[in-house]
Design an enzyme around this catalytic site. Structure first.
Site, PDB file in Angstrom:
ATOM      1  N   CYS A 134     -26.294 -16.100   4.492  1.00 49.99           N
ATOM      2  CA  CYS A 134     -25.930 -15.518   2.983  1.00 49.99           C
ATOM      3  C   CYS A 134     -27.021 -16.311   2.354  1.00 49.99           C
ATOM      4  CB  CYS A 134     -24.606 -15.585   2.933  1.00 49.99           C
ATOM      5  SG  CYS A 134     -24.271 -14.735   1.188  1.00 49.99           S
ATOM      6  N   GLN A 238     -14.741 -18.859 -11.944  1.00 49.72           N
ATOM      7  CA  GLN A 238     -16.139 -18.343 -12.262  1.00 49.72           C
ATOM      8  C   GLN A 238     -16.939 -18.354 -11.036  1.00 49.72           C
ATOM      9  OE1 GLN A 238     -17.111 -16.520 -14.737  1.00 49.72           O
ATOM     10  NE2 GLN A 238     -15.112 -16.774 -16.076  1.00 49.72           N
ATOM     11  N   PHE A 265      -6.366 -14.087 -22.329  1.00 53.61           N
ATOM     12  CA  PHE A 265      -6.677 -13.888 -20.963  1.00 53.61           C
ATOM     13  C   PHE A 265      -7.120 -15.292 -20.514  1.00 53.61           C
ATOM     14  CE2 PHE A 265      -7.441 -10.000 -23.277  1.00 53.61           C
ATOM     15  CZ  PHE A 265      -6.400  -9.046 -22.363  1.00 53.61           C
ATOM     16  N   GLU A 285      -1.802 -15.712 -21.159  1.00 50.67           N
ATOM     17  CA  GLU A 285      -2.162 -15.280 -19.841  1.00 50.67           C
ATOM     18  C   GLU A 285      -1.071 -14.546 -19.209  1.00 50.67           C
ATOM     19  OE1 GLU A 285      -3.564 -14.154 -16.472  1.00 50.67           O
ATOM     20  OE2 GLU A 285      -5.028 -15.063 -17.898  1.00 50.67           O
ATOM     21  N   CYS A 358     -17.553  -9.148 -18.185  1.00 53.62           N
ATOM     22  CA  CYS A 358     -18.009  -8.905 -16.948  1.00 53.62           C
ATOM     23  C   CYS A 358     -18.233  -7.405 -16.741  1.00 53.62           C
ATOM     24  CB  CYS A 358     -17.181  -9.592 -15.914  1.00 53.62           C
ATOM     25  SG  CYS A 358     -15.298  -8.654 -15.512  1.00 53.62           S
TER      26      CYS A 358
END
Length: 402
Positions: A134, A238, A265, A285, A358
């Protein structure tokens, strides 16, 4: 008549497109597409570094150089904003994570007789690409792929599938095996021996009733903003350390000298903890495990963070609540923060919003709501931490218009 047309850009899903709208898979800007579908490589087309490309669904753009990939990320964002008729004041150069730096992956496993498949799904398929290498994963994760095959084979019945999550935490690699049952002394010993041999930070099992640690010599943590935070099994992090650093730096620049900040969030505190070094932070959250971890870390270090267990989709803050803050940080999931946008647009005192996204499409949708409320998108910082994929992240700098 010229029977070859140049590829002029890359579409959202990774196909190259000519000026007249023809699509060509695995093509790069500058390639020449013949009328018969043949492709002549141009200056921006490179040899893919991974033997599994393009079959593996983990990457879609290994065939383009960094210049074209960075431009693709920027154009994805600007294209989404254009569809919503939202203008960005400026766009910073895209920040790209290096190969072999992905520290969090979710793989699929399936036993097929004597074979044990382990890898990502094929593009648009449920078939598993059995990884032998990978080019995006951190080497510490790649090193566990073959040993995991040997461990999992006797734990799964034939034609049964499972999930494998690996995350690089402070103590090493954290492994979570999903849809796996560890029954009997031999299986328990095999799992413990595997964890000990490979010096795992933790090995947890989720047999359908939630993750439980099978092996964890020391409490697994992840350091955020200089603070070690308890890391729940399978928690969000992340994808790369440098991607996280780029996002945090962009958010810090937007928040500036704002003394009181809301982090919505908030997760484990990716932004709350760095910001709390010199500011008071309200962190909301919805995930209970993340809330408990952030609260434990902030209490231990006496950071000025008020942690609130709050589902912002079902119970968003209203404009009056938001106006208590000097700046707001948003880092919602791919669905965006539609439920928060109306209240943010109606605020009177709030003057800065750092929106971490995102998903360019939902970001653009939410940006339009803010623009209609008098906010100005002053700057975009694109971040490509999912190397060679069509997954794009960004930070938007919104300021209250005059």
């Amino acid at each position: 008549m010229n029977d070859q047309a140049p590829i002029v850009r890359i579409a959202a899903r990774g196909d190259g497109i000519t000026e007249d709208g023809r699509h060509s898979p695995q093509s790069a800007p500058g390639d020449l597409l013949g009328i018969d579908g043949t492709l002549t490589w141009g200056a921006h087309h490179v040899e893919p570094p991974c033997r599994h490309f393009p079959k593996c669904g983990g990457c879609q753009l290994q065939h383009v150089d960094d210049e074209s990939y960075a431009d693709y990320i920027v154009q994805r964002i600007l294209g989404a904003l254009g569809q919503q008729k939202v203008e960005a004041g400026s766009v910073a150069p895209a920040i790209l994570s290096a190969p072999e730096t992905r520290r969090r992956v979710s793989l699929r496993a399936e036993r097929q007789g004597k074979r044990m498949l382990l890898g990502f799904n094929e593009e648009a398929s449920h078939h598993i690409v059995d990884l032998k290498m990978c080019a995006v994963m951190h080497p510490a994760l790649v090193a566990l792929i073959e040993p995991l095959r040997r461990l999992m084979h006797p734990l799964l019945r034939d034609r049964r599938a499972a999930g494998v999550q690996m995350t690089l935490v402070d103590q090493g690699v954290d492994v979570l095996l999903e849809k796996v049952e560890v029954e009997g002394l031999a299986a328990i010993e095999a799992v413990n021996d595997f964890a000990r041999t490979h010096q795992l930070a933790r090995l947890a099992i989720d047999d359908g009733y939630g993750a439980r640690a099978q092996w964890e010599p020391d409490a697994a943590t992840i350091t955020l903003g200089g603070v070690a935070v308890p890391f729940p099994s399978g928690a969000f992090l992340q994808a790369t350390a440098d991607g996280e650093a780029a996002l945090v730096a962009a958010v810090e620049a937007i928040v500036g000298d704002a003394p009181i900040v809301a982090d919505l969030f908030a997760g484990l505190g990716t932004f709350s903890l760095p910001l709390s070094g010199s500011r008071r932070v309200y962190a909301a959250e919805g995930a209970r495990d993340a809330v408990l971890a952030l609260k434990a870390a902030s209490d231990r270090t006496q950071r000025k963070i008020a942690v609130d267990h709050r589902d912002l989709f079902r119970r968003p803050l209203n404009a009056a609540e938001l106006d208590r803050f000097d700046a707001v940080v948003l880092d919602p999931p791919r669905a965006g923060a539609k439920e928060m946008m109306g209240a943010l647009a109606q605020t009177q005192r709030l003057s800065r919003i750092a929106y971490v996204s995102c998903n360019p499409s939902t970001f653009a949708r939410d940006a339009r709501t803010l623009a209609e409320g008098g906010w100005v998108l002053e700057k975009i910082v694109p971040v490509g931490q999912f190397r060679w994929s069509t997954h794009v992240e960004l930070v938007g700098d919104f300021r209250r218009g005059a």
